[in-house]
Design an enzyme around this catalytic site. Structure first.
Site, short mmCIF file in Angstrom:
data_model
loop_
_atom_site.label_atom_id
_atom_site.label_comp_id
_atom_site.label_asym_id
_atom_site.label_seq_id
_atom_site.Cartn_x
_atom_site.Cartn_y
_atom_site.Cartn_z
N HIS A 155 33.70 -0.01 40.46
CA HIS A 155 35.12 -0.33 40.37
C HIS A 155 35.49 -1.09 41.64
O HIS A 155 35.37 -0.55 42.74
CB HIS A 155 35.98 0.92 40.22
CG HIS A 155 37.42 0.59 39.96
ND1 HIS A 155 37.96 0.52 38.69
CD2 HIS A 155 38.43 0.29 40.81
CE1 HIS A 155 39.23 0.20 38.76
NE2 HIS A 155 39.54 0.05 40.05
N CYS A 156 35.94 -2.32 41.48
CA CYS A 156 36.21 -3.18 42.64
C CYS A 156 37.71 -3.25 42.93
O CYS A 156 38.47 -3.76 42.10
CB CYS A 156 35.66 -4.59 42.38
SG CYS A 156 35.92 -5.72 43.76
N PRO A 157 38.16 -2.77 44.08
CA PRO A 157 39.59 -2.83 44.40
C PRO A 157 40.09 -4.26 44.60
O PRO A 157 41.28 -4.52 44.41
CB PRO A 157 39.69 -2.03 45.70
CG PRO A 157 38.33 -2.07 46.30
CD PRO A 157 37.38 -2.10 45.15
#
Length: 326
Positions: A155-157
């Site tokens: 999950h990439c912010p």
């Protein structure tokens, strides 16, 4: 009613906060556009030919970078098909069964016709008790999205999205074009940065924009180069970030190279077979995200051959069986 309302406000605040990294990147890119196009090319570059070449090349990199970034952010992650979800009757059976062997027997019956070859580290069927489904190979539950994501990488912010089967190609292109974007700015800005630094050009507003533009592009280039190199290595090995941290477990045990088919085939798993689509942020990955060829699995001779699809179909499975390896 009060707890429900409070929870809704909390979730809304979290959703807003999750967009802050994306807003930060967008502001940096918007400023870099102004600094490069207006302050450098229009105000500082005097040679007309050089100015035209810089602007044309810059806008090519900018458009491809923005396109790939948009696709990475707004492409919804794919979730397991309904065949992997438990039916109402199976849910009831699972709830009534004792934890352990009884539940595993029920799950084994459910997965016998599904293309699932990975297990937990203890050898159990991979089951998500939040989504109430049997996890397909390479699928993981994202704690941020609170959903199971097909071939989840991380999950990439910075994109406020899960990077997985549906958008991993876009993520790779985003890294590639953002790196090229920063390297191009650094290379073309260097001579003017040196001139301003040596005070051989007028001390104007452009000086500060050009100096900060060079520093920002240089620093981003270093971090992007490291991240892009790491993900290139993952593509060549046919691993996700999660699989690099913990090797997928098969019936015979963990195997970090279980999904590796060789560099060329590994690359095509992500970018597809048609070379014309490789540099373009359009979906061209092979497969459906629910089943993957592995070096441990052979095609069942009793099943008709299937060819990989260029877009995720509603349903496509490959019936396979394990090699008995001594």
């Amino acid at each position: 009613m009060a707890p429900s309302g409070s929870g809704s406000v909390t979730r809304g605040c979290k959703r807003v906060l999750h967009w802050i990294p994306v807003l930060f990147i967008s502001v940096i890119v918007a400023w870099s556009y102004y600094a490069y196009v207006v302050q450098l090319c229009i105000e500082s570059v005097e040679n007309l030919g050089e100015k035209i070449v810089y602007l044309l090349a810059y806008h090519l990199f900018f458009i491809m970078f923005a396109w790939a970034y948009w696709q990475t952010i707004f492409t919804k992650p794919m979730h397991p098909l309904k065949e992997f979800h438990l039916s109402y009757s199976d849910k009831e059976l699972l709830e009534r069964a004792d934890r352990g062997e009884s539940q595993q027997e029920i799950l084994k019956r459910i997965v016998k016709d599904l293309p699932i070859y990975t297990r937990t580290m203890s050898g159990a069927i991979r089951f998500c008790d939040r989504c109430i489904l049997v996890k397909p190979d390479r699928c993981h539950h994202c704690s941020v999205c609170d959903k199971c994501i097909l071939k989840m990488d991380h999950h990439c912010p910075w994109v406020n999205n899960c990077v997985g089967f549906s958008n991993y190609k876009y993520f790779m292109l985003f890294l590639a074009y953002s790196l090229l974007y920063c390297l191009f700015i650094t290379a073309t800005d260097l001579q003017y940065f040196i001139k301003f630094w040596l005070s051989s050009l007028p001390d104007t507003q452009a000086k500060f924009h050009i100096m900060f533009l060079f520093f920002a592009a240089s620093m981003f280039s270093v971090s992007l180069a490291a991240l892009f190199a790491y993900h290139c290595w993952l593509v060549c090995k046919n691993r996700s970030t999660l699989e690099a941290v913990r090797a997928p477990a098969f019936r015979h045990g963990p195997d970090k190279n279980g999904f590796s088919l060789g560099i060329s085939k590994n690359f095509r798993q992500v970018f597809g077979d048609e070379k014309k689509y490789w540099p373009v942020p359009l979906f061209s990955s092979l497969g459906d995200g629910c089943s993957f060829p592995t070096c441990l699995v052979n095609q069942d001779p009793e099943q008709p051959p299937t060819s990989p699809s260029q877009s995720p179909p509603n349903k496509r499975y490959t019936k396979s069986s394990y090699d008995d390896r001594k």
